[in-house]
Write a protein that holds these residues in place. Structure first.
Motif, PDB file in Angstrom:
ATOM      1  N   SER A 218       0.826  -1.212   0.000  1.00 49.89           N
ATOM      2  CA  SER A 218       0.000   0.000   0.000  1.00 49.89           C
ATOM      3  C   SER A 218       0.859   1.260   0.000  1.00 49.89           C
ATOM      4  O   SER A 218       0.585   2.214  -0.732  1.00 49.89           O
ATOM      5  CB  SER A 218      -0.934   0.000   1.213  1.00 49.89           C
ATOM      6  N   VAL A 219       1.910   1.273   0.827  1.00 51.46           N
ATOM      7  CA  VAL A 219       2.799   2.432   0.891  1.00 51.46           C
ATOM      8  C   VAL A 219       3.478   2.661  -0.461  1.00 51.46           C
ATOM      9  O   VAL A 219       3.506   3.776  -0.986  1.00 51.46           O
ATOM     10  CB  VAL A 219       3.848   2.250   2.007  1.00 51.46           C
ATOM     11  N   LEU A 220       4.035   1.587  -1.012  1.00 55.68           N
ATOM     12  CA  LEU A 220       4.727   1.724  -2.295  1.00 55.68           C
ATOM     13  C   LEU A 220       3.776   2.136  -3.416  1.00 55.68           C
ATOM     14  O   LEU A 220       4.134   2.941  -4.285  1.00 55.68           O
ATOM     15  CB  LEU A 220       5.431   0.418  -2.658  1.00 55.68           C
ATOM     16  N   ASP A 221       2.558   1.599  -3.381  1.00 56.16           N
ATOM     17  CA  ASP A 221       1.586   1.927  -4.427  1.00 56.16           C
ATOM     18  C   ASP A 221       1.276   3.415  -4.446  1.00 56.16           C
ATOM     19  O   ASP A 221       1.108   4.008  -5.520  1.00 56.16           O
ATOM     20  CB  ASP A 221       0.301   1.133  -4.191  1.00 56.16           C
ATOM     21  N   ARG A 222       1.227   4.047  -3.284  1.00 56.29           N
ATOM     22  CA  ARG A 222       0.863   5.458  -3.194  1.00 56.29           C
ATOM     23  C   ARG A 222       2.028   6.390  -3.476  1.00 56.29           C
ATOM     24  O   ARG A 222       1.836   7.589  -3.624  1.00 56.29           O
ATOM     25  CB  ARG A 222       0.251   5.757  -1.826  1.00 56.29           C
ATOM     26  N   LEU A 223       3.229   5.821  -3.551  1.00 57.25           N
ATOM     27  CA  LEU A 223       4.410   6.670  -3.769  1.00 57.25           C
ATOM     28  C   LEU A 223       5.039   6.543  -5.151  1.00 57.25           C
ATOM     29  O   LEU A 223       5.355   7.544  -5.792  1.00 57.25           O
ATOM     30  CB  LEU A 223       5.485   6.348  -2.725  1.00 57.25           C
ATOM     31  N   ILE A 224       5.240   5.324  -5.629  1.00 56.29           N
ATOM     32  CA  ILE A 224       6.167   5.139  -6.752  1.00 56.29           C
ATOM     33  C   ILE A 224       5.518   5.111  -8.128  1.00 56.29           C
ATOM     34  O   ILE A 224       6.190   5.351  -9.130  1.00 56.29           O
ATOM     35  CB  ILE A 224       7.015   3.863  -6.567  1.00 56.29           C
ATOM     36  N   HIS A 225       4.217   4.858  -8.218  1.00 52.88           N
ATOM     37  CA  HIS A 225       3.615   4.675  -9.538  1.00 52.88           C
ATOM     38  C   HIS A 225       3.272   5.993 -10.229  1.00 52.88           C
ATOM     39  O   HIS A 225       2.987   6.004 -11.424  1.00 52.88           O
ATOM     40  CB  HIS A 225       2.365   3.788  -9.433  1.00 52.88           C
ATOM     41  N   ASN A 226       3.277   7.084  -9.481  1.00 54.59           N
ATOM     42  CA  ASN A 226       3.015   8.386 -10.103  1.00 54.59           C
ATOM     43  C   ASN A 226       4.144   9.362  -9.759  1.00 54.59           C
ATOM     44  O   ASN A 226       3.909  10.536  -9.483  1.00 54.59           O
ATOM     45  CB  ASN A 226       1.671   8.953  -9.637  1.00 54.59           C
ATOM     46  N   ALA A 227       5.378   8.832  -9.770  1.00 54.57           N
ATOM     47  CA  ALA A 227       6.518   9.620  -9.288  1.00 54.57           C
ATOM     48  C   ALA A 227       7.594   9.802 -10.343  1.00 54.57           C
ATOM     49  O   ALA A 227       7.904   8.892 -11.110  1.00 54.57           O
ATOM     50  CB  ALA A 227       7.121   8.953  -8.045  1.00 54.57           C
ATOM     51  N   TYR A 228       8.180  11.000 -10.354  1.00 52.04           N
ATOM     52  CA  TYR A 228       9.425  11.250 -11.083  1.00 52.04           C
ATOM     53  C   TYR A 228      10.563  10.609 -10.288  1.00 52.04           C
ATOM     54  O   TYR A 228      10.536  10.601  -9.059  1.00 52.04           O
ATOM     55  CB  TYR A 228       9.697  12.747 -11.193  1.00 52.04           C
ATOM     56  N   ARG A 229      11.557  10.107 -11.004  1.00 49.88           N
ATOM     57  CA  ARG A 229      12.724   9.541 -10.316  1.00 49.88           C
ATOM     58  C   ARG A 229      13.978  10.308 -10.715  1.00 49.88           C
ATOM     59  O   ARG A 229      14.276  10.460 -11.905  1.00 49.88           O
ATOM     60  CB  ARG A 229      12.905   8.059 -10.657  1.00 49.88           C
ATOM     61  N   LEU A 230      14.696  10.782  -9.713  1.00 48.51           N
ATOM     62  CA  LEU A 230      15.958  11.488  -9.921  1.00 48.51           C
ATOM     63  C   LEU A 230      17.036  10.714  -9.175  1.00 48.51           C
ATOM     64  O   LEU A 230      16.991  10.614  -7.942  1.00 48.51           O
ATOM     65  CB  LEU A 230      15.866  12.921  -9.377  1.00 48.51           C
TER      66      LEU A 230
END
Length: 253
Positions: A218-230
């Protein structure tokens, strides 16, 4: 209307810059060449500019950035692994308006906090409110909030922040209660506001640092799927800017 009562009323209305500019106009004969509308327009523009600057300063101060970093200060050379176009795009703040996230990744000392603060300041300049916090301190404050009954109030306060910066993300493995706290925060923010996490822990290792698989998903789903990565590369910024390194270069010269 007499001049002094007018100036005093402007002060009462807290039109400080308007008053100062009006006094300057009255003392400078060149302003007499302008029409009433032109002079009034100059006064209003100055007052609006001052208020905008004050709001910006308040946003930057309330963000609690640990470093005075700006986009102009960033090293965007190819060796750092950052694309100039991506950084400048993020600096405009549109991703915050669209309620997206950003992940700042890289080894210890690579400059993740500096980059996070620079982006956060740019977002403040774009008229969004920002809050920087180390993840461990946030978790500690939530634990205290549960003990004194202010937990819900703290969560509501965090939900209102346009951009929340979580530094040192998952540096230490979480307990189940800590994972639940973070999920509460991310649930409130998902699709409504933006979150930036800065961490030395690769995304592939995040799942193992959250004890409950369901919470982890749940935590990862809310963070990484709509995120820019630098992903920062190169030597540690502490090493690059070390006084010892400067001395060694002098000796080599």
């Amino acid at each position: 209307m007499l001049t002094q009562p007018l100036l005093e009323k402007l002060s009462q209305l807290k039109l400080t810059t308007f008053r100062q500019a009006l006094e300057e106009q009255m003392q400078n004969p060149h302003y007499a060449e302008l029409s009433f509308e032109e002079r009034l327009g100059l006064l209003v523009d100055l007052e609006l500019t001052r208020r905008a600057n004050n709001r910006r300063h308040r946003r930057i101060k309330s963000a609690h950035f640990p470093l005075q970093a700006t986009i102009a200060d960033l090293d965007l050379s190819p060796s750092r692994g950052l694309k100039r176009s991506h950084i400048l795009e993020l600096a405009q703040g549109e991703w915050v308006r669209r309620h997206l996230n950003a992940l700042v990744l890289g080894p210890t000392g690579a400059g993740k906090t500096f980059l996070a603060c620079a982006l956060g300041r740019a977002v403040c300049e774009a008229e969004f409110n920002v809050r920087y916090v180390r993840t461990s301190r946030l978790l500690h404050s939530l634990e205290l909030a549960q003990a004194d009954g202010s937990y819900t109030k703290v969560l509501r306060s965090l939900a209102r922040i346009h951009l929340l910066i979580l530094d040192d993300w998952l540096r230490d493995p979480l307990s189940r209660s800590q994972a639940k706290d973070l999920l509460e925060i991310l649930d409130d923010r998902y699709g409504r506001s933006a979150t930036l996490v800065a961490t030395q822990v690769p995304v592939s290792d995040w799942h193992a640092r959250i004890p409950d698989p369901t919470l982890s998903d749940s935590v990862l789903d809310r963070l990484i799927h709509n995120a820019y990565r630098l992903t920062l590369q190169g030597d540690s910024m502490r090493k690059t800017h070390s006084p010892l390194n400067d001395s060694m270069r002098l000796l080599a010269d």
